[in-house]
Design an enzyme around this catalytic site. Structure first.
Site, PDB file in Angstrom:
ATOM      1  N   HIS A  70       3.003  -8.743  -3.013  1.00  0.00           N
ATOM      2  CA  HIS A  70       3.160  -7.376  -2.512  1.00  0.00           C
ATOM      3  C   HIS A  70       2.252  -6.350  -3.196  1.00  0.00           C
ATOM      4  CE1 HIS A  70       5.500  -7.090  -6.158  1.00  0.00           C
ATOM      5  NE2 HIS A  70       5.532  -5.774  -5.996  1.00  0.00           N
ATOM      6  N   HIS A  85       0.078  -1.133  -4.006  1.00  0.00           N
ATOM      7  CA  HIS A  85       1.449  -1.636  -4.010  1.00  0.00           C
ATOM      8  C   HIS A  85       2.078  -1.396  -2.645  1.00  0.00           C
ATOM      9  CE1 HIS A  85       5.722  -1.886  -5.022  1.00  0.00           C
ATOM     10  NE2 HIS A  85       5.352  -2.546  -6.112  1.00  0.00           N
TER      11      HIS A  85
END
Length: 159
Positions: A70, A85
């Site tokens: 992620h 992110h």
């Protein structure tokens, strides 16, 4: 003679374009205090309209979060790093909905696809898909960071 040249500070810049298609917003829009309070560093966020992360500049993948995929840390040739992110608490998905296209240590070109993510999967899990683009604090080379009102670049890092 020419003593003025000795006092001139040479500044290099790195312009950051949005790595994710979507609406650029301030970090205060991120529903996570680590980002919204800028505890992680300066930057911006993107409300994505497409689940792709592309390299905002040429560089090297310093780190990709293994298993969860992620988040990516990208470094330019001078060693300046940014963190991309995807989402908030998306580590809890354990990689479900994330397809990396790079590995740690890989060199990438600007615009190269780094990661695909499934916006619907993130939202189905009840999580925010807002993507933070951060210049992590503590980088000694970074002199200052400025937001830009430019169609192409969003952030300029002086180093």
């Amino acid at each position: 003679m020419f003593g003025w040249r000795k006092n001139k500070i040479e500044e290099n810049t790195l312009d950051i374009i949005s790595p994710v298609p979507g609406q650029v917003v301030g970090l205060e829009q991120v529903p996570d205090e680590a980002f919204s309070t800028k505890a992680m560093g300066e930057g911006f966020a993107v409300q994505p309209i497409q689940g792709e992360v592309r390299a905002p500049f040429p560089g090297k993948i310093s780190h990709i979060m293994n298993r969860s995929n992620h988040a990516i840390l990208l470094e330019n040739e001078a060693g300046i790093q940014i963190l991309i992110h995807v989402g908030v608490d998306t580590v809890s998905l354990k990689g479900d909905g994330f397809v990396p296209h790079v590995v740690t240590g890989q060199t990438v070109k600007q615009g190269e696809l780094l990661l695909e993510f499934d916006i619907a999967r993130i939202q189905e899990a009840g999580l925010s898909d807002i993507t933070s683009v951060i210049v992590p604090g503590g980088q000694e080379k970074v002199q200052r960071i400025e937001g830009l009102q430019d169609e192409d670049a969003v952030l300029r890092i002086y180093y």
